[in-house]
Design a protein around this motif. Sequence first.
Motif, PDB file in Angstrom:
ATOM      1  N   THR A 118       0.802  -1.222   0.000  1.00  0.00           N
ATOM      2  CA  THR A 118       0.000   0.000   0.000  1.00  0.00           C
ATOM      3  C   THR A 118       0.836   1.274   0.000  1.00  0.00           C
ATOM      4  OG1 THR A 118      -0.189  -0.033   2.411  1.00  0.00           O
ATOM      5  CG2 THR A 118      -1.940  -1.108   1.159  1.00  0.00           C
ATOM      6  N   ALA A 119       2.114   1.178   0.359  1.00  0.00           N
ATOM      7  CA  ALA A 119       2.971   2.362   0.361  1.00  0.00           C
ATOM      8  C   ALA A 119       4.395   1.964  -0.006  1.00  0.00           C
ATOM      9  CB  ALA A 119       2.958   3.044   1.722  1.00  0.00           C
ATOM     10  N   ARG A 121       8.385   3.648  -1.355  1.00  0.00           N
ATOM     11  CA  ARG A 121       9.290   4.754  -1.654  1.00  0.00           C
ATOM     12  C   ARG A 121       9.915   4.425  -3.002  1.00  0.00           C
ATOM     13  NH1 ARG A 121      14.983   6.035   1.513  1.00  0.00           N
ATOM     14  NH2 ARG A 121      15.495   7.943   0.347  1.00  0.00           N
ATOM     15  N   THR A 135       7.223   9.107  -2.145  1.00  0.00           N
ATOM     16  CA  THR A 135       6.386   8.045  -1.606  1.00  0.00           C
ATOM     17  C   THR A 135       5.128   7.964  -2.458  1.00  0.00           C
ATOM     18  OG1 THR A 135       7.217   8.354   0.627  1.00  0.00           O
ATOM     19  CG2 THR A 135       5.081   7.261   0.406  1.00  0.00           C
ATOM     20  N   ARG A 136       4.767   6.751  -2.843  1.00  0.00           N
ATOM     21  CA  ARG A 136       3.535   6.507  -3.606  1.00  0.00           C
ATOM     22  C   ARG A 136       2.664   5.572  -2.790  1.00  0.00           C
ATOM     23  NH1 ARG A 136       3.246   9.693  -8.357  1.00  0.00           N
ATOM     24  NH2 ARG A 136       5.367  10.464  -8.587  1.00  0.00           N
ATOM     25  N   ARG A 137       1.361   5.831  -2.820  1.00  0.00           N
ATOM     26  CA  ARG A 137       0.423   5.052  -2.018  1.00  0.00           C
ATOM     27  C   ARG A 137      -0.701   4.485  -2.882  1.00  0.00           C
ATOM     28  NH1 ARG A 137       1.861   5.855   2.985  1.00  0.00           N
ATOM     29  NH2 ARG A 137       2.849   7.780   3.616  1.00  0.00           N
ATOM     30  N   ALA A 141       0.772   3.278  -6.023  1.00  0.00           N
ATOM     31  CA  ALA A 141       1.908   2.449  -5.583  1.00  0.00           C
ATOM     32  C   ALA A 141       1.920   1.147  -6.366  1.00  0.00           C
ATOM     33  CB  ALA A 141       1.824   2.174  -4.084  1.00  0.00           C
TER      34      ALA A 141
END
Length: 193
Positions: A118-119, A121, A135-137, A141
């Motif tokens: 879910t998260a 870098r 950071t991508r979520r 992500a």
Amino acid sequence: MTVRPLVHIGDPVLRAPASPVDAEEIASADLQTLITDLIDTMRAAGGAGIAAPQIGVSRQVAIAEVDDHTRARYPYKPPIPLTVLINPVLTVLDEGTETINEGCLSVPGLRGELPRATAVRVQWLDQDGVAHDETRRGVTAGTFQHECDHLAGIVFLDRVADTRTLTTWENYDRYHRAAFEERIAAYVARVGA
């Protein structure tokens, strides 16, 4: 505009780890042409991302983009501005995962469910050689994980835990799309992009 042929599952280039790009090479005409061709090919195919191995080039270059045109096919995906990823390094930030229904331009007509972190870098160089660390979520992500997997010789089928979830696009539309999009919309609302 140059749209290159897509490489499909079974071609060895999809299973080989891609070679890194030297920083000095980024400005070269060859690499810039590769980037442009990847963008053109991804857009022509209606994808949300593409990696160089998918057009037969074993280099660590990938593209991600979700715009209004892409969202016609993937309405649940939040927007991603055109992002060129050179030598990306992806680090999972927590133990949380979500089951995503994915497909791939290199596995035409087939989709399946798999867990995605879910998260994450993501660190990379862009087409100008500028370093990024973000950071991508959520679903975004998942898109970055999918493209980085290609650069490691992994296709989404390798991560499908239950092969009974595999479905054609036609049957995904008929039997699974509505439930998945409802569930994933709640996920996006909960965790963000």
